[in-house]
Design a protein around this motif. Structure first.
Motif, PDB file in Angstrom:
ATOM      1  N   GLY A  42     -77.385 -38.012  71.649  1.00 59.99           N
ATOM      2  CA  GLY A  42     -76.245 -38.288  70.795  1.00 59.99           C
ATOM      3  C   GLY A  42     -76.550 -39.292  69.697  1.00 59.99           C
ATOM      4  N   PRO A  43     -75.510 -39.920  69.147  1.00 61.65           N
ATOM      5  CA  PRO A  43     -75.689 -40.862  68.041  1.00 61.65           C
ATOM      6  C   PRO A  43     -76.626 -42.027  68.360  1.00 61.65           C
ATOM      7  N   GLN A  44     -76.786 -42.351  69.636  1.00 64.21           N
ATOM      8  CA  GLN A  44     -77.616 -43.500  69.983  1.00 64.21           C
ATOM      9  C   GLN A  44     -79.047 -43.357  69.474  1.00 64.21           C
ATOM     10  N   LYS A  70     -65.881 -29.896  58.139  1.00 65.73           N
ATOM     11  CA  LYS A  70     -65.456 -31.057  57.352  1.00 65.73           C
ATOM     12  C   LYS A  70     -65.263 -32.277  58.254  1.00 65.73           C
ATOM     13  N   LYS A  71     -64.589 -32.107  59.372  1.00 67.50           N
ATOM     14  CA  LYS A  71     -64.342 -33.225  60.283  1.00 67.50           C
ATOM     15  C   LYS A  71     -65.633 -33.702  60.937  1.00 67.50           C
ATOM     16  N   ALA A  72     -66.505 -32.760  61.264  1.00 64.81           N
ATOM     17  CA  ALA A  72     -67.792 -33.136  61.854  1.00 64.81           C
ATOM     18  C   ALA A  72     -68.615 -33.949  60.858  1.00 64.81           C
ATOM     19  N   MET A  73     -68.635 -33.521  59.613  1.00 66.99           N
ATOM     20  CA  MET A  73     -69.402 -34.227  58.587  1.00 66.99           C
ATOM     21  C   MET A  73     -68.846 -35.626  58.330  1.00 66.99           C
ATOM     22  N   ALA A  74     -67.539 -35.769  58.394  1.00 63.75           N
ATOM     23  CA  ALA A  74     -66.939 -37.094  58.204  1.00 63.75           C
ATOM     24  C   ALA A  74     -67.420 -38.055  59.284  1.00 63.75           C
ATOM     25  N   GLY A  75     -67.546 -37.550  60.505  1.00 61.32           N
ATOM     26  CA  GLY A  75     -68.049 -38.382  61.592  1.00 61.32           C
ATOM     27  C   GLY A  75     -69.529 -38.684  61.443  1.00 61.32           C
ATOM     28  N   ILE A  76     -70.305 -37.688  61.045  1.00 64.00           N
ATOM     29  CA  ILE A  76     -71.749 -37.862  60.881  1.00 64.00           C
ATOM     30  C   ILE A  76     -72.051 -38.872  59.781  1.00 64.00           C
ATOM     31  N   ALA A  98     -67.694 -29.313  53.790  1.00 60.30           N
ATOM     32  CA  ALA A  98     -68.689 -30.227  54.357  1.00 60.30           C
ATOM     33  C   ALA A  98     -68.954 -31.388  53.412  1.00 60.30           C
ATOM     34  N   LYS A  99     -69.099 -31.089  52.129  1.00 60.54           N
ATOM     35  CA  LYS A  99     -69.331 -32.133  51.129  1.00 60.54           C
ATOM     36  C   LYS A  99     -68.148 -33.102  51.081  1.00 60.54           C
ATOM     37  N   ASP A 100     -66.945 -32.554  51.107  1.00 60.70           N
ATOM     38  CA  ASP A 100     -65.753 -33.405  51.111  1.00 60.70           C
ATOM     39  C   ASP A 100     -65.744 -34.325  52.336  1.00 60.70           C
ATOM     40  N   GLY A 101     -66.113 -33.770  53.492  1.00 64.78           N
ATOM     41  CA  GLY A 101     -66.140 -34.558  54.710  1.00 64.78           C
ATOM     42  C   GLY A 101     -67.154 -35.680  54.649  1.00 64.78           C
ATOM     43  N   LEU A 102     -68.330 -35.383  54.121  1.00 60.71           N
ATOM     44  CA  LEU A 102     -69.365 -36.413  53.994  1.00 60.71           C
ATOM     45  C   LEU A 102     -68.921 -37.543  53.076  1.00 60.71           C
ATOM     46  N   ILE A 103     -68.326 -37.169  51.959  1.00 58.18           N
ATOM     47  CA  ILE A 103     -67.884 -38.181  51.002  1.00 58.18           C
ATOM     48  C   ILE A 103     -66.790 -39.050  51.612  1.00 58.18           C
ATOM     49  N   SER A 104     -65.812 -38.420  52.266  1.00 60.76           N
ATOM     50  CA  SER A 104     -64.694 -39.174  52.836  1.00 60.76           C
ATOM     51  C   SER A 104     -65.130 -40.058  53.999  1.00 60.76           C
ATOM     52  N   GLY A 105     -66.175 -39.649  54.706  1.00 62.26           N
ATOM     53  CA  GLY A 105     -66.625 -40.411  55.864  1.00 62.26           C
ATOM     54  C   GLY A 105     -67.635 -41.493  55.556  1.00 62.26           C
ATOM     55  N   THR A 106     -68.133 -41.515  54.315  1.00 61.92           N
ATOM     56  CA  THR A 106     -69.128 -42.518  53.938  1.00 61.92           C
ATOM     57  C   THR A 106     -68.451 -43.851  53.637  1.00 61.92           C
ATOM     58  N   GLN A 107     -68.927 -44.898  54.264  1.00 65.12           N
ATOM     59  CA  GLN A 107     -68.342 -46.219  54.079  1.00 65.12           C
ATOM     60  C   GLN A 107     -68.540 -46.694  52.646  1.00 65.12           C
ATOM     61  N   LYS A 108     -67.579 -47.471  52.163  1.00 65.86           N
ATOM     62  CA  LYS A 108     -67.633 -47.997  50.804  1.00 65.86           C
ATOM     63  C   LYS A 108     -68.903 -48.826  50.617  1.00 65.86           C
ATOM     64  N   GLY A 109     -69.599 -48.556  49.521  1.00 65.00           N
ATOM     65  CA  GLY A 109     -70.821 -49.292  49.238  1.00 65.00           C
ATOM     66  C   GLY A 109     -72.075 -48.632  49.767  1.00 65.00           C
ATOM     67  N   ARG A 110     -71.912 -47.576  50.578  1.00 64.20           N
ATOM     68  CA  ARG A 110     -73.065 -46.858  51.109  1.00 64.20           C
ATOM     69  C   ARG A 110     -73.268 -45.544  50.363  1.00 64.20           C
ATOM     70  N   LYS A 111     -74.488 -45.080  50.362  1.00 61.58           N
ATOM     71  CA  LYS A 111     -74.814 -43.824  49.688  1.00 61.58           C
ATOM     72  C   LYS A 111     -74.426 -42.643  50.574  1.00 61.58           C
ATOM     73  N   THR A 112     -73.755 -41.663  49.985  1.00 61.83           N
ATOM     74  CA  THR A 112     -73.409 -40.449  50.722  1.00 61.83           C
ATOM     75  C   THR A 112     -74.690 -39.726  51.127  1.00 61.83           C
ATOM     76  N   PRO A 113     -74.814 -39.312  52.387  1.00 61.75           N
ATOM     77  CA  PRO A 113     -76.024 -38.598  52.820  1.00 61.75           C
ATOM     78  C   PRO A 113     -76.291 -37.356  51.976  1.00 61.75           C
TER      79      PRO A 113
END
Length: 236
Positions: A42-44, A70-76, A98-113
Motif C-alpha cells: 500500500g501507500p507505506q 477521478k476519486k482514486a487519482m485525488a487520493g493518489i 483522472a487529470k481533474d482528480g490529480l489536480i484537485s488532490g494535489t496539495q497547494k504548493g506541490r507539483k501535480t504528478p
C-alpha cells in the motif's frame, strides 16, 4: 522525474526493496512501484521511498469508470508520487476525469504528478491485437491512435515501446513524453516482453525515458549494470 533510467522494483517485499537500494547509498533514483509491491504494501511503500529521497513512478494502470478513477487519482495525488499512469483504452472522459482528480488532490504548493497513458503493453503482439482485441489496424497505428487521444485528453505523455516512440514524437512533439519499458541489453532474455529495445536503440528512436527492471535488479552487480545502462542511454 529526471532523465535517468527508471528502475522497476520487481520485488515482492519491502525487505527485498531495501536490500536492493542498499547498493545505492545516498543516491537519488527514479523508481517504479508496480502492482506487486503496491497491492501488498500500500501507500507505506511510497512513503518509505520518498522519505529516502527517491522519485516514484506508480505503475498501477488505472482503468475504470470516470468517477472512480477521478476519486482514486485525488487520493493518489496526496501520496507524494511523481508520476502515475492509466490505460488510454478507458477513453477521453476517463482520462480527463483522472487529470481533474490529480489536480484537485494535489496539495497547494506541490507539483501535480505527471500523468501518462498506457497505449499497448510491450507484451502485446500484432497477432494479439487482431485476434484477441479485434483491432484491425496495425499495433503501431493503435499506439498512435491512443497517443493522439491521450494528448487531446490532457495527458502529459504515454507508455509505449521504443519501436513506436519516434513516430509519436514526430506526431505529437518533443514535450509529449514517451516512457518506454521493455528495455533489455543484447544478451538479456526477453521474458514476457515482446516489443523490446536496448537503451541505445531507445535513445535513437526518440524515447523520453526508459524503464529497466530485471536487467538491473537481478544483476550480480546492480550498480555497475545501472551505470552501464545509464551510459548507453546518455550516448556515452
Amino acid at each position: 522525474m529526471d532523465k535517468e533510467p527508471i528502475i522497476a522494483l520487481d520485488f515482492s517485499t519491502l525487505e527485498e526493496v531495501m536490500a536492493f537500494l542498499n547498493y545505492f547509498p545516498n543516491k537519488k533514483l527514479n523508481l517504479k512501484v508496480g502492482m506487486e509491491l503496491f497491492y501488498q504494501h500500500g501507500p507505506q511503500i511510497l512513503y518509505t521511498l520518498k522519505n529516502n529521497g527517491h522519485d516514484i513512478f506508480l505503475d498501477i494502470k488505472l482503468h475504470d469508470i470516470p468517477t472512480t478513477v477521478k476519486k482514486a487519482m485525488a487520493g493518489i495525488a496526496g501520496m507524494g508520487v511523481d508520476m502515475i499512469n492509466l490505460h488510454a483504452a478507458g477513453g477521453r472522459k476517463m482520462m480527463e476525469s483522472a487529470k481533474d482528480g490529480l489536480i484537485s488532490g494535489t496539495q497547494k504548493g506541490r507539483k501535480t504528478p505527471t500523468l501518462i497513458a498506457v497505449t499497448q503493453l510491450t507484451s502485446t503482439t500484432e497477432e494479439m491485437i487482431k485476434q484477441e482485441q479485434k483491432i484491425n489496424s496495425s499495433i503501431e497505428e493503435s499506439v498512435l491512435n491512443y497517443a493522439r487521444l491521450a494528448s487531446e485528453s490532457g495527458m502529459d505523455g504515454i507508455v509505449c515501446s521504443a519501436l513506436e516512440a519516434e513516430k509519436v514524437k514526430k506526431k505529437l512533439g518533443e514535450s509529449f513524453l514517451r516512457v518506454t519499458p521493455g528495455i533489455r541489453l543484447k544478451q538479456d532474455k526477453n521474458n514476457d516482453q515482446k516489443r523490446i529495445a536496448t537503451p541505445i536503440e531507445a535513445r535513437k528512436l526518440g524515447a523520453s525515458q526508459i524503464v529497466v527492471g530485471r536487467t538491473i535488479t537481478q544483476s550480480k552487480d546492480p550498480v555497475n549494470m545501472y551505470l552501464k545502462i545509464l551510459k548507453q542511454w546518455n550516448g556515452e
